[in-house]
Scaffold this active site. Structure first.
Site, PDB file in Angstrom:
ATOM      1  N   ASP A   1       0.852  -1.182   0.000  1.00 35.68           N
ATOM      2  CA  ASP A   1       0.000   0.000   0.000  1.00 35.68           C
ATOM      3  C   ASP A   1       0.905   1.254   0.000  1.00 35.68           C
ATOM      4  OD1 ASP A   1      -2.348   1.458   0.187  1.00 35.68           O
ATOM      5  OD2 ASP A   1      -2.551   1.220   2.359  1.00 35.68           O
TER       6      ASP A   1
ATOM      7  N   ASP B   1       2.630   5.240  -5.435  1.00 37.41           N
ATOM      8  CA  ASP B   1       1.844   6.462  -5.272  1.00 37.41           C
ATOM      9  C   ASP B   1       2.703   7.660  -5.620  1.00 37.41           C
ATOM     10  OD1 ASP B   1       0.360   8.619  -4.616  1.00 37.41           O
ATOM     11  OD2 ASP B   1       0.021   8.080  -2.519  1.00 37.41           O
TER      12      ASP B   1
ATOM     13  N   SER C   1     -11.719   3.994   2.459  1.00 38.64           N
ATOM     14  CA  SER C   1     -13.118   3.609   2.316  1.00 38.64           C
ATOM     15  C   SER C   1     -13.658   2.774   3.458  1.00 38.64           C
ATOM     16  CB  SER C   1     -13.329   2.911   0.977  1.00 38.64           C
ATOM     17  OG  SER C   1     -13.154   3.868  -0.054  1.00 38.64           O
TER      18      SER C   1
HETATM   19 ZN   LIG Z   1      -4.604   4.958   0.772  1.00 44.25          ZN
END
Ligand SMILES: [Zn+2]
Length: 359
Positions: free
Chosen positions: A83, A105, A234
């Site tokens: 992640d 990212d 989320s």
């Molecule tokens: Zn995230």
């Protein structure tokens, strides 16, 4: 062998129109709770580790834990995902440690808090995609910065998230830019910014379309019908566990997460991976508090951890069922990473953009 790549899992999910929760894990109890829940409803699993989680458990411990899960739950396809990788080396060392998928990212620079330019993002994400695909691993990219449309602020988690305030346009992924980004980087999945943020404090009221921009997902899906969309931040922050937490001495102020029905709506428009961390953290620590409060002489950690695992497992089962992935594990025939590498090399997994976008 049940270790699956994100790309193959999400291709299966798209074919059968379901979404897969991606749960963050730091320790054995979280991992076992997820896998037991998955077994009970026959759902495939995405377990993800942040950089913080890898540092907490240690790469060797984490890798061996994933091997143990694979041996204990051979019938459950298990995707192990990095992640928020912030640099190329983070992604490559994850793959070295048995991860089948990585997120690069590039929406933020290497410090994890300064927004990067579009060109920076394309450059670094393409590099990771080129390298990861050679060995069959999948790549998730991110376009747009995650943060609250109510306040303009991000919520850093595990040291990741921008600092300061951004304008609305930076907090929403632009659909045309998304099309160009996927074309340029060949990512397998795209994380989008739609007003969700990390942590427990996402919204001060039940979110409406001005602060949770589900319409942006619909627009991106219209441009990129074959791209798997990822919703970060989320968790739904269940009131039940916030109440249990607060009734037992906790102090969590009023807050709202992403309603499950909004996620289910997203799944109809191409959302295939749904990141959930806070919900399992909250379920576990609410149980810790309940046990500590009701039995003040208790000092056996297992008496705290077992109810915490049960509560986490219940959240997992609920999400597997709501997102439609219950019952799907048995339908997936896992392809090894070597086969995925061959498919990437042949061009068979390149984004099919022109054909479908023009249709
Ligand atoms: Zn995230």
């Amino acid at each position: 062998m049940a270790r699956i790549t994100l790309r193959q899992l999400l291709d299966c999910a798209a074919e059968r129109s379901y979404g897969v929760p991606a749960f963050n894990v730091n320790n054995m109890e979280q991992a076992l709770a997820i896998m037991e829940a998955a077994r009970s409803v026959n759902a495939p699993v995405i377990i993800q580790a942040s950089r913080g989680a890898r540092a907490y458990a240690g790469d060797i411990m984490f890798a061996k834990m994933m091997e143990a899960l694979e041996a204990m739950y051979p019938e459950i396809p298990l995707c192990v995902h990095q992640d928020h990788g912030e640099r190329v080396s983070t992604c490559l060392s994850a793959i070295q440690n048995g991860f089948t998928s990585v997120m690069m990212d590039g929406s933020l620079k290497e410090d994890g808090k300064t927004p990067g330019s579009y060109d920076y993002n394309v450059g670094i994400t393409s590099e990771v995609t080129r390298l990861a695909h050679m060995v069959g691993a999948s790549v998730e990219g991110e376009l747009g910065c995650l943060g609250s449309l109510e306040t303009g602020h991000g919520e850093a988690e595990d040291g990741h998230g921008f600092e300061g305030k951004l304008d609305r346009s930076s907090l929403l992924t632009d659909p045309d830019e998304a099309l160009r980004f996927v074309q340029a980087t060949k990512v397998d999945a795209l994380a989008v910014a739609i007003g969700t943020s990390h942590g427990a404090y996402k919204f001060t009221r039940k979110p409406t379309s001005d602060v949770l921009a589900m319409d942006v997902i619909e627009k991106i899906h219209a441009k990129l019908p074959n791209t798997h969309i990822v919703m970060h931040g989320s968790s739904s922050v269940p009131e039940e566990y916030r109440n249990l937490f607060n009734e037992n001495g906790g102090e969590m102020r009023e807050t709202y997460g992403v309603p499950v029905e909004e996620i289910v709506r997203g799944i109809r428009f191409g959302v295939r991976k749904v990141n959930i961390d806070t919900d399992l953290r909250l379920a576990a620590t609410a149980e810790f508090r309940r046990v500590a409060n009701r039995n003040k002489s208790e000092f056996d950690p297992r008496k705290f951890l077992k109810p915490a695992m049960d509560a986490m497992g219940k959240v997992c089962r609920d999400r597997f069922e709501a997102f439609g992935c219950a019952g799907q594990a048995a339908l997936i025939k896992v392809k090894p990473m070597s086969e995925m590498a061959r498919l990437y090399a042949s061009g068979a997994l390149d984004p099919h953009i022109e054909k479908k976008a023009a249709a």
